[in-house]
Scaffold this active site. Structure first.
Site, PDB file in Angstrom:
ATOM      1  N   HIS A 137       0.875  -1.182   0.000  1.00 36.02           N
ATOM      2  CA  HIS A 137       0.000   0.000   0.000  1.00 36.02           C
ATOM      3  C   HIS A 137       0.907   1.226   0.000  1.00 36.02           C
ATOM      4  CE1 HIS A 137      -3.654  -2.046   2.153  1.00 36.02           C
ATOM      5  NE2 HIS A 137      -3.989  -1.782   0.898  1.00 36.02           N
ATOM      6  N   CYS A 177      -2.093   2.856   9.244  1.00 39.78           N
ATOM      7  CA  CYS A 177      -3.132   1.927   8.777  1.00 39.78           C
ATOM      8  C   CYS A 177      -4.285   1.826   9.772  1.00 39.78           C
ATOM      9  CB  CYS A 177      -2.582   0.519   8.612  1.00 39.78           C
ATOM     10  SG  CYS A 177      -1.168   0.352   7.565  1.00 39.78           S
TER      11      CYS A 177
HETATM   12  N1  ARG Z   1      -3.808  -7.186   6.555  1.00 40.26           N
HETATM   13  C1  ARG Z   1      -4.210  -5.960   5.930  1.00 40.26           C
HETATM   14  C2  ARG Z   1      -4.181  -6.109   4.418  1.00 40.26           C
HETATM   15  O1  ARG Z   1      -3.332  -6.808   3.916  1.00 40.26           O
HETATM   16  C3  ARG Z   1      -3.348  -4.817   6.370  1.00 40.26           C
HETATM   17  C4  ARG Z   1      -3.794  -3.491   5.868  1.00 40.26           C
HETATM   18  C5  ARG Z   1      -2.860  -2.382   6.197  1.00 40.26           C
HETATM   19  N2  ARG Z   1      -3.412  -1.136   5.833  1.00 40.26           N
HETATM   20  C6  ARG Z   1      -2.759  -0.130   5.244  1.00 40.26           C
HETATM   21  N3  ARG Z   1      -3.398   0.996   5.053  1.00 40.26           N
HETATM   22  N4  ARG Z   1      -1.536  -0.262   4.790  1.00 40.26           N
HETATM   23  O2  ARG Z   1      -4.983  -5.587   3.697  1.00 40.26           O
END
Ligand code: ARG
Length: 276
Positions: free
Chosen positions: A168, A262
């Site tokens: 992300h 996050c």
């Molecule tokens: N386990 C989640 C996923 O893989 C973690 C999300 C983390 N969020 C972020 N905004 N980076 O989607």
């Protein structure tokens, strides 16, 4: 239009948090999170954010939606609108109905991207100044982000994410103000690195070991920055630039591939955002 008199952040308590599937390289079902440790780390982050002036709103946790704690992915906020996520992985798709109900009850207008494009909210779309920086490939589709920028009437800089560990945009890029941001260059291709250098006057680079501690996944409230522990070099750079840093241990959430940023969604607009 919801009214905010303070920086306002949406969080979701980790009552149902856990590693129940594997959708990024940080996650392993054989490395479970510790429920009570996750709860205390989450509470500490919430308390730090309150201490630096944030108002915290809560989304009710839902059984079998372990990643609902990562509210950054719920939507991209823009004035009184929430552009809802369309998650890449089916395991997270049921979160969107829960998020939409919360936004509507809070007085936001919810909108969706056209069908066919995946989009993971503020996890992949961050304003720095009046420009929308948009991470794509691993979770979000560039076409949807271009559609979004057209909707909002702003410039978009698409940034291809090249490492599965930094899946992300908010894991490798963090706007601090309209002219400053933190980043981890190896998470981008040459073109993306050049675009960032061209459009952000001041870029603070983080070293690989701190990037792996989710240094870039920081929460900015004015001149305060909350982030995971183990990022001393970044803290030093931020302190030199007049930011006060607040390190708080978030190891239980790194097991799911997430950290401070996050776990939050800024509802009234990030400090770095100059909304067009
Ligand atoms: N386990 C989640 C996923 O893989 C973690 C999300 C983390 N969020 C972020 N905004 N980076 O989607």
């Amino acid at each position: 239009m919801p009214h905010f008199d303070r920086p306002t952040i949406l969080m979701c308590p980790p009552d149902h948090y856990g590693i129940e599937y594997e959708i990024n390289p940080w996650m392993s079902r054989s490395r479970q999170s510790d429920r009570s440790l996750a709860e205390s780390q989450w509470r500490q982050l919430r308390d730090v954010l309150i201490s630096i002036g944030a108002d915290i709103r809560l989304l009710d946790p839902v059984p079998r939606l372990p990643d609902l704690v990562f509210t950054a992915n719920a939507a991209l906020m823009w004035r009184d609108r929430a552009y809802l996520a369309r998650f890449r992985h089916s395991a997270r798709q049921p979160e969107t109905a829960v998020d939409a109900a919360w936004f509507q009850a809070a007085g936001f207008e919810t909108r969706e991207l056209p069908i066919g494009w995946d989009f993971e909210g503020a996890g992949d779309a961050l304003f720095c100044g009046d420009t929308l920086f948009a991470g794509y490939l691993i979770r979000s589709d560039v076409g949807g982000e271009q559609w979004l920028a057209k909707e909002l009437g702003c410039r978009v800089i698409p940034l291809q994410l090249v490492s599965d560990y930094f899946y992300h945009l908010d894991t490798c890029f963090c706007p601090l103000s309209p002219t400053e941001a933190i980043y981890f260059p190896p998470a981008f291709d040459e073109y993306g690195q050049a675009a960032l250098r061209q459009h952000v006057p001041t870029l603070i680079e983080v070293p690989p070991d701190e990037a792996a501690r989710f240094a870039c996944n920081a929460v900015v409230v004015g001149k305060h920055v909350a982030l995971n522990t183990g990022c001393p070099e970044l803290e030093r750079s931020l302190n030199e630039r007049g930011y006060t840093t607040h390190a708080t241990e978030l190891g239980e959430f790194i097991k799911a591939g997430g950290s401070a940023k996050c776990l939050t969604l800024r509802l009234d607009g990030e400090d770095a955002a100059l909304w067009p």
